[in-house]
Design an enzyme around this catalytic site. Structure first.
Site, PDB file in Angstrom:
ATOM      1  N   LYS A 280       0.812  -1.216   0.000  1.00 15.26           N
ATOM      2  CA  LYS A 280       0.000   0.000   0.000  1.00 15.26           C
ATOM      3  C   LYS A 280       0.845   1.265   0.000  1.00 15.26           C
ATOM      4  O   LYS A 280       0.390   2.316  -0.446  1.00 15.26           O
ATOM      5  CB  LYS A 280      -0.922   0.016   1.219  1.00 15.26           C
ATOM      6  CG  LYS A 280      -0.201   0.022   2.563  1.00 15.26           C
ATOM      7  CD  LYS A 280      -1.183  -0.004   3.718  1.00 15.26           C
ATOM      8  CE  LYS A 280      -0.469  -0.115   5.061  1.00 15.26           C
ATOM      9  NZ  LYS A 280       0.160  -1.443   5.252  1.00 15.26           N
TER      10      LYS A 280
ATOM     11  N   HIS B 100       1.530  -3.273  15.144  1.00 14.23           N
ATOM     12  CA  HIS B 100       1.988  -2.153  14.313  1.00 14.23           C
ATOM     13  C   HIS B 100       2.001  -0.926  15.211  1.00 14.23           C
ATOM     14  O   HIS B 100       0.948  -0.435  15.617  1.00 14.23           O
ATOM     15  CB  HIS B 100       1.071  -1.935  13.116  1.00 14.23           C
ATOM     16  CG  HIS B 100       1.696  -1.127  12.009  1.00 14.23           C
ATOM     17  ND1 HIS B 100       2.269   0.116  12.230  1.00 14.23           N
ATOM     18  CD2 HIS B 100       1.863  -1.384  10.690  1.00 14.23           C
ATOM     19  CE1 HIS B 100       2.743   0.586  11.092  1.00 14.23           C
ATOM     20  NE2 HIS B 100       2.508  -0.304  10.139  1.00 14.23           N
TER      21      HIS B 100
ATOM     22  N   GLU C 129       6.901  -5.491   8.402  1.00 14.54           N
ATOM     23  CA  GLU C 129       6.170  -4.965   7.253  1.00 14.54           C
ATOM     24  C   GLU C 129       6.622  -3.543   6.913  1.00 14.54           C
ATOM     25  O   GLU C 129       5.838  -2.589   6.948  1.00 14.54           O
ATOM     26  CB  GLU C 129       4.666  -4.987   7.550  1.00 14.54           C
ATOM     27  CG  GLU C 129       4.132  -6.376   7.856  1.00 14.54           C
ATOM     28  CD  GLU C 129       2.754  -6.343   8.500  1.00 14.54           C
ATOM     29  OE1 GLU C 129       2.204  -5.234   8.662  1.00 14.54           O
ATOM     30  OE2 GLU C 129       2.241  -7.413   8.850  1.00 14.54           O
TER      31      GLU C 129
END
Length: 471
Positions: A65, A194, A268
């Protein structure tokens, strides 16, 4: 995937060329009017070297993304990097380059049912969850999925906080979700978090990893066999930033809580890999000078209108909370004048820089913006009819030698030769193919020795309008 459009290729530069010389060549060519990017894939390769050196235990899964440029994905795949996808379209994009489904994590805790079915159909079986309804949904649609439970552990300072939307409480909610998953017969394989995109609170990683260790032990006691620890994103990628402090804390926490090869550690990263690789060039198409009162005619403020704005690349100001700094391509002189920079649309919201000191600039001059690779192009729109900037891709010879045979890249992805001639071949000033017959009547590409010719011979793609007399 074989690239057949010359302009989509990676242009291999000689030792005297770099990103700024490419920008200057294109900007000063007299043919370029629209904004454009230059992507240096060598910057991405260098970032990967840093990652492997600083975080040797952590396998990167690039967050698609952040920037889904096709060449970016191909370069990352060629480097052996895996992918974090958030939708079936992102999954399909990555799979289209021959990436195996086992190299993808479906890291969206709230997934539409059709996307879960699609993941099951294409073999993307590792996915994140943070709530009860998602567990029930997966039980119904994909009961053999490998589930990663996402906890919430927010950084005190982050560019984009995410905890208000995703992540379960690690102390109260996570244990309940573990018991529900066990009762449903689902497979919990690990835990993720996250801390927030663009993290500025490195110690948060230590706290989050500690929470995951407690949950690993709890899951094991329930009969699960967890093996995956996902550290999420939050790693800075702008020029002048470093992941050293974050890496130091992560490595310390891993040594203390997960000092075993039985646990596979991934992360990530998004902006870390691409932020500094993209440089945006914009030109001033209009200017408004504000003068003093009637007793003074001196300019008190300049308003510059450029050909990209918050509805295009600079959406990052709204959605990613970025701060950008214009760099004049041409060295200025004289006194500095308070200035503001505005985008091209008719919306008053389209303001890029509110107050900055700049030398007086004229129409047609160029402003450069560095660190424009993260959360810019994927969100850009052609609002008001202004085009999304074209991306020109470059690499030096060492990068070419490293990647030219690393699948999915091949030698067909590269073209030898410098700008400006070959980067503009077949393009109009807006970055579009000006040959309307190319799709139905493909043309053979010129050989490299022709492309590297920097003589002043006019391109056969540039036509002069001549009014013919009527008979």
């Amino acid at each position: 995937m074989k690239v057949t459009n010359l302009d989509e290729r990676i242009h291999v530069l000689d030792s005297e060329s770099n990103v700024m010389t490419v920008i200057k060549n294109i900007a000063m060519s007299g043919l370029q009017e629209e904004a454009f990017y230059v992507l240096d894939i060598g910057d991405i390769v260098q970032k990967h070297k840093i990652w492997k050196e600083k975080l040797p235990r952590v396998e990167p899964y690039y967050a698609v993304k952040c920037n889904d440029n096709l060449i970016v994905i191909e370069v990352l795949a060629a480097l052996g990097i895996n992918f974090d996808c958030a939708s079936k379209n992102e999954i399909n994009k990555v799979l289209s380059f021959g990436v195996e489904s086992s190299r993808i994590i479906f890291a969206n805790p709230a997934k539409p049912a059709s996307h879960i079915r699609h993941a099951a159909a294409v073999g993307v079986d590792t996915m994140t969850v943070d709530n009860e309804s998602e567990l029930h949904k997966i039980k119904k649609l994909f009961p053999t999925a490998k589930i990663v439970l996402r906890i919430r552990c927010d950084a005190e300072m982050a560019q984009c906080p995410l905890g208000m939307k995703f992540g379960c409480d690690p102390i109260h909610e996570a244990p309940n979700l573990l018991h529900l998953a066990y009762n449903l017969g689902l497979n919990i394989v690990g835990f993720s978090f996250h801390v927030g995109s663009g993290c500025q609170d490195p110690p948060v990683f230590y706290r989050a990893i500690h929470h995951c260790k407690i949950l690993f032990d709890m899951a094991t006691d329930l009969g699960f066999k967890p093996y995956l620890l996902d550290l999420g994103g939050g790693y800075p990628g702008n020029k002048g930033t470093s992941i050293d402090k974050i890496a130091e804390i992560i490595n310390k926490a891993l040594d203390e809580y997960f000092n075993t090869d039985a646990v596979h550690v991934i992360a990530e990263p998004g902006r870390f890999y691409v932020a500094s690789a993209f440089t945006l060039a914009t030109s001033i198409h209009s200017k408004r000078s504000i003068r003093g009162d009637e007793n003074s005619n001196a300019i008190t403020h300049n308003m510059y209108y450029i050909n990209d704005g918050v509805y295009g690349s600079f959406n990052c100001l709204l959605y990613d909370h970025q701060h950008v700094t214009p760099i004049p391509l041409k060295n200025g002189c004289g006194k500095m004048i308070p200035s503001s920079v505005w985008g091209p649309t008719c919306d008053g919201l389209d303001k890029i820089v509110e107050n900055i000191m700049l030398n007086d600039m004229e129409l047609g001059e160029w402003m450069i913006f560095e660190n424009m690779g993260a959360y810019t192009l994927p969100v850009a729109s052609p609002f008001n009819g202004f085009p999304i900037p074209k991306v020109h891709i470059v690499a030096d010879e060492d990068i070419w030698l490293l990647l030219k045979d690393a699948l999915p890249l091949t030698e067909d992805h590269f073209v030898i030769g410098n700008t400006p001639a070959n980067l503009r071949l077949g393009l109009d000033i807006g970055g579009n193919d000006i040959d309307p017959w190319r799709d139905t009547h493909p043309m053979e590409l010129a050989p490299p020795e022709i492309l590297t010719d920097t003589s002043n011979t006019p391109s056969h793609f540039i036509f002069e309008y001549v009014e013919a007399p009527l008979n």
